[in-house]
Write a protein that holds these residues in place. Structure first.
Motif, short mmCIF file in Angstrom:
data_model
loop_
_atom_site.label_atom_id
_atom_site.label_comp_id
_atom_site.label_asym_id
_atom_site.label_seq_id
_atom_site.Cartn_x
_atom_site.Cartn_y
_atom_site.Cartn_z
N UNK A 21 0.82 -1.23 0.00
CA UNK A 21 0.00 0.00 0.00
C UNK A 21 0.84 1.27 0.00
N UNK A 22 2.09 1.16 0.49
CA UNK A 22 2.97 2.33 0.56
C UNK A 22 3.86 2.49 -0.68
N UNK A 23 3.74 1.54 -1.61
CA UNK A 23 4.54 1.59 -2.83
C UNK A 23 3.84 2.50 -3.85
N UNK A 24 4.42 3.66 -4.12
CA UNK A 24 3.81 4.61 -5.03
C UNK A 24 4.21 4.40 -6.49
N UNK A 25 5.11 3.45 -6.74
CA UNK A 25 5.62 3.26 -8.10
C UNK A 25 5.10 1.99 -8.76
N UNK A 26 4.88 0.94 -7.99
CA UNK A 26 4.47 -0.34 -8.57
C UNK A 26 3.25 -0.21 -9.47
#
Length: 409
Positions: free
Chosen positions: A254-259
């Protein structure tokens, strides 16, 4: 108002008191000039924001994939996320009531040839709904339809700049072009408000693109227009939920802004609307500040003018002029000077904006202009201020006895 003798007296008064008249006119003209320039530049900044959003539908959402930047649920960092056709089905089934249109997209760069002309262009495989997302306008032929998708048709819709590059002055409609060794028929030509760069795209059926470039069910990106009945806050909440669910579906943190990336124009619209509102308030404050300065200036000059003409007014009363005639003459002269000067300031301001407009684009000021009703309203404000400022001392001076007026210094 149309008394020839009175107008003759007004012009004589102006010609005999050139400096006084010039100062009055300059005060009004300068205030209107600054007002015009300020509003013109403000409108130019607003036009820049509007132009940026003209490239796509205002209710657009774009979702794409990339490599992850956070290890999650046993998956290593740097894992490549890949959308597939079943993600398209998932989105439609679970969020259909909040979606107006949706189209998957595959994008590749390819060499395009027509006879002796060739160049490299971006080819996009899309659904017919993508036409709405781009705010494009077909100028010749048609856009893609579902029959093209079902038949995996080797057809394309090209931008006007592609047509110009490859076909010159000829029409591309109905012609065959070679894309990476495969022949496609041009079924349409489109223009795009985004400008030349957006008119160098080539669109082909999504199914054709999947089959010809990989023969798989991969999807690079989804383009969505959300239901226009949704408010901006509801649209932002919808995109956040969609983003969150797609991350769960593909095991992305949820904290991955790039995936998995997402761009919701509703968020941009909210931010830009706030900026434009603040800019409008700032322009109004500065503009009205300029007008107030003009009002003070013209008021002071009118008071001085009436005081200076006390002896003249006494002579007029001595030869039979009534107080009403004296006040009307001063008011008419004030209207004439402020109206002419205000219009001159308006013309100079508009001229400066038109002359400097092209050079201001590099400062993100696009097509600076100002509506004439706004500036005319400002001019009328100054005229009214001049009338009010001149009326009271004129009325007072008109009541003075001729003997007293003639003996005044």
């Amino acid at each position: 108002m149309f008394d020839i003798d009175r107008w003759r007296e007004i012009f004589q008064s102006i010609s005999k008191n050139k400096l006084r008249s010039a100062l009055s006119g300059f005060t009004v003209a300068f205030a209107i000039l600054l007002f015009t320039l300020l509003f013109g530049i403000g409108n130019g900044l607003q036009n820049t924001f509007k132009n940026e959003f003209a490239k796509d539908a205002m209710n657009s959402i774009y979702i794409w994939t990339n490599n992850t930047t956070i290890a999650y649920k046993g998956n290593q960092i740097g894992r490549r996320i890949q959308f597939k056709n079943d993600d398209f089905t998932y989105i439609k089934e679970n969020f259909g009531d909040k979606i107006q249109t949706i189209s998957p997209r595959i994008q590749r760069s390819a060499n395009v040839v027509y006879k002796d002309e060739k160049d490299n262009y971006t080819i996009r495989g899309v659904y017919p709904e993508y036409y709405v997302l781009e705010s494009a306008e077909v100028t010749e032929g048609r856009f893609l339809n579902y029959r093209d998708l079902q038949e995996n048709g080797k057809v394309v819709v090209i931008g006007k700049m592609v047509e110009k590059d490859l076909f010159g002055q000829l029409s591309a409609f109905g012609k065959q072009i070679n894309i990476s060794g495969i022949m496609y028929k041009v079924i349409g030509v489109f223009s795009d408000p985004g400008g030349d760069s957006d008119e160098r795209y080539i669109y082909t059926p999504f199914t054709t693109m999947q089959k010809m470039y990989g023969n798989n069910d991969y999807v690079d990106e989804f383009g969505i227009t959300y239901n226009p009945d949704l408010s901006i806050d509801e649209a932002i909440a919808f995109s956040s939920e969609l983003h969150r669910e797609l991350k769960k579906r593909h095991n992305v943190s949820p904290n991955d802004q790039r995936g998995i990336g997402l761009d919701n124009y509703a968020t941009n619209n909210k931010e830009v609307s706030g900026m434009m509102f603040g800019l409008s308030i700032l322009i109004l404050v500065i503009g009205f500040g300029t007008l107030i300065a003009g009002v003070v200036g013209i008021s002071n000059i009118m008071v001085y003018i009436v005081k200076e003409r006390t002896k003249e007014l006494g002579i007029r009363k001595a030869v039979g002029a009534t107080p009403k005639m004296i006040v009307a003459m001063i008011m008419q002269e004030a209207i004439f000077i402020t109206a002419i000067s205000g219009y001159a300031g308006l013309l100079v301001g508009i001229g400066i904006l038109e002359f400097a407009g092209p050079s201001l684009e590099k400062y993100f000021i696009l097509n600076p202009s100002v509506s004439q009703p706004v500036v005319i309203g400002a001019t009328l404000t100054l005229v009214c201020a001049g009338l009010i400022a001149g009326y009271l001392p004129a009325k007072k001076a008109a009541k003075i006895k001729p003997v007293v007026a003639l003996n005044s210094d």
